[in-house]
Design a protein around this motif. Structure first.
Motif, PDB file in Angstrom:
ATOM      1  N   GLY A 161       0.802  -1.218   0.000  1.00 53.47           N
ATOM      2  CA  GLY A 161       0.000   0.000   0.000  1.00 53.47           C
ATOM      3  C   GLY A 161       0.831   1.262   0.000  1.00 53.47           C
ATOM      4  O   GLY A 161       0.305   2.358   0.191  1.00 53.47           O
ATOM      5  N   VAL A 162       2.142   1.130  -0.204  1.00 52.04           N
ATOM      6  CA  VAL A 162       3.059   2.273  -0.247  1.00 52.04           C
ATOM      7  C   VAL A 162       4.013   2.072  -1.422  1.00 52.04           C
ATOM      8  O   VAL A 162       4.162   0.971  -1.934  1.00 52.04           O
ATOM      9  CB  VAL A 162       3.875   2.401   1.064  1.00 52.04           C
ATOM     10  N   PRO A 163       4.686   3.135  -1.874  1.00 56.93           N
ATOM     11  CA  PRO A 163       5.720   2.944  -2.903  1.00 56.93           C
ATOM     12  C   PRO A 163       6.856   2.084  -2.363  1.00 56.93           C
ATOM     13  O   PRO A 163       7.004   1.904  -1.148  1.00 56.93           O
ATOM     14  CB  PRO A 163       6.197   4.382  -3.184  1.00 56.93           C
ATOM     15  N   ARG A 164       7.668   1.546  -3.253  1.00 53.28           N
ATOM     16  CA  ARG A 164       8.796   0.699  -2.832  1.00 53.28           C
ATOM     17  C   ARG A 164       9.680   1.417  -1.822  1.00 53.28           C
ATOM     18  O   ARG A 164      10.175   0.819  -0.862  1.00 53.28           O
ATOM     19  CB  ARG A 164       9.648   0.296  -4.041  1.00 53.28           C
ATOM     20  N   GLU A 165       9.884   2.700  -2.029  1.00 48.53           N
ATOM     21  CA  GLU A 165      10.750   3.479  -1.143  1.00 48.53           C
ATOM     22  C   GLU A 165      10.151   3.677   0.243  1.00 48.53           C
ATOM     23  O   GLU A 165      10.858   4.072   1.177  1.00 48.53           O
ATOM     24  CB  GLU A 165      11.057   4.837  -1.759  1.00 48.53           C
ATOM     25  N   GLY A 166       8.855   3.380   0.395  1.00 53.25           N
ATOM     26  CA  GLY A 166       8.183   3.638   1.672  1.00 53.25           C
ATOM     27  C   GLY A 166       8.284   2.512   2.675  1.00 53.25           C
ATOM     28  O   GLY A 166       7.795   2.634   3.794  1.00 53.25           O
ATOM     29  N   SER A 167       8.918   1.394   2.294  1.00 54.04           N
ATOM     30  CA  SER A 167       9.036   0.253   3.204  1.00 54.04           C
ATOM     31  C   SER A 167      10.506  -0.034   3.488  1.00 54.04           C
ATOM     32  O   SER A 167      11.232  -0.496   2.606  1.00 54.04           O
ATOM     33  CB  SER A 167       8.385  -0.996   2.581  1.00 54.04           C
ATOM     34  N   PRO A 168      10.975   0.215   4.717  1.00 49.14           N
ATOM     35  CA  PRO A 168      12.375  -0.078   5.048  1.00 49.14           C
ATOM     36  C   PRO A 168      12.732  -1.550   4.844  1.00 49.14           C
ATOM     37  O   PRO A 168      13.836  -1.880   4.391  1.00 49.14           O
ATOM     38  CB  PRO A 168      12.484   0.316   6.522  1.00 49.14           C
TER      39      PRO A 168
END
Length: 327
Positions: A161-168
């Protein structure tokens, strides 16, 4: 589950309980046991037996290894007493062995002028050999650790539910632990995982090329895949430390049973069998769906084909909000 249960039953009938033990033993237990079994030199075999018993006093193979050690070590020491060199070899192989003190006394009786520095040199050589074994073992363990580590991230609801960059977590999987903690994150990552199998006369080198990729809807991640050519066979042989033939149906079946034991355990929390229906069809080894989540594992049809794990998250996962306007 019925299909896999039947396969286990068939293998149990064919191989017996002893044949199934390597498939059911913990990886580190099996790793040390295999190292003991493949040792060619008697002293090396006894050293690895002693190490197994120290690390796994109640291990799956402890009774067998203990019987072998207690039977063979006295004979090895008896033979070593014939010469000064034999005693030196005993101490190099078993510096903490049951007869180590007696061996040191015999060195004096042989008129040995072995200095502490010589003993330390022998110990260093033994440790060097063990370090090489540990490195090879770490490479083999990395296969399962990489797959299960990535799967853990892909089962985390914060990945979606977030862009790839939004998940550590996803960044670490797709960029690597030593990669940058900022900037763009690729949609897929391909890694070559090399490992060795201790075969004779020379070790067998293998590589698993593992690909992890996201499934996206617009700007957000909604699913992901883990796949690789003969992935399940390579994983099983790395952990079991036994060469498997990807072209042999019986070896492919053994690998599928072994790896599915690992994968089903990792998937159970997100897809409990008690309430997530089994939707398997065709070549699927696993397919469950509930609460908007879906997971499937498909085995390749023949040697060289990709085995694939697919995870899909609920479509109503959070979406990125509008960028706040500057004040």
């Amino acid at each position: 589950m019925k299909g896999r249960g039947l396969l286990v039953a068939v293998l149990a009938g064919t191989l017996g309980c002893a044949g199934l033990r390597p498939m059911l033993a913990p990886p580190d237990d099996l790793e040390d046991y295999r190292a003991f079994r493949v040792a060619a030199a008697e002293g090396t075999r006894l050293r690895r037996a002693q190490r197994y018993l120290e690390r796994h006093p109640r291990g799956t193979f402890a009774p067998e290894v203990k019987d072998a050690f207690e039977s063979e070590e006295p004979r090895y020491f008896q033979a070593a007493q014939a010469s000064r060199e034999g005693i030196r070899r005993y101490l190099a192989d078993l510096p903490e062995g049951p007869h180590a003190e007696a061996a040191r006394s015999l060195l004096v009786a042989f008129g040995s002028n072995m200095k502490d520095a010589e003993l330390r040199d022998l110990a260093r050589r033994v440790r060097y050999g063990d370090a090489k074994l540990e490195t090879a073992a770490a490479q083999r363990r990395a296969i399962g650790e990489t797959i299960l580590g990535a799967l853990g991230v892909l089962l985390d609801e914060d990945t979606y539910g977030v862009p790839r960059e939004g998940s550590p977590g996803l960044r670490q999987v797709l960029v690597g632990k030593t990669g940058a903690t900022w900037g763009a994150v690729p949609a897929r990552r391909e890694s070559d995982l090399f490992y060795l199998l201790p075969t004779r006369p020379e070790r067998t080198s293998r590589v698993l090329t593992l690909e992890i990729a996201t499934i996206e809807d617009g700007a957000v991640v909604v699913g992901a895949t883990i796949e690789g050519s003969d992935m399940l066979v390579r994983w099983a042989e790395a952990e079991q430390i036994a060469v498997l033939d990807a072209t042999a149906p019986e070896d492919r079946t053994e690998a599928q049973i072994f790896t599915m034991n690992r994968l089903e355990g990792a998937l159970e929390r997100r897809f409990p069998a008690a309430r997530c229906p089994d939707r398997r069809t065709g070549s699927e080894l696993y397919h469950r769906a509930c609460d908007g989540w879906e997971a499937s594992i498909v085995a390749g049809g023949k040697a060289g084909d990709n085995d694939r794990i697919v995870i899909r998250a609920p479509r109503d996962r959070k979406k990125p909000g509008p960028t706040p306007s500057p004040r």
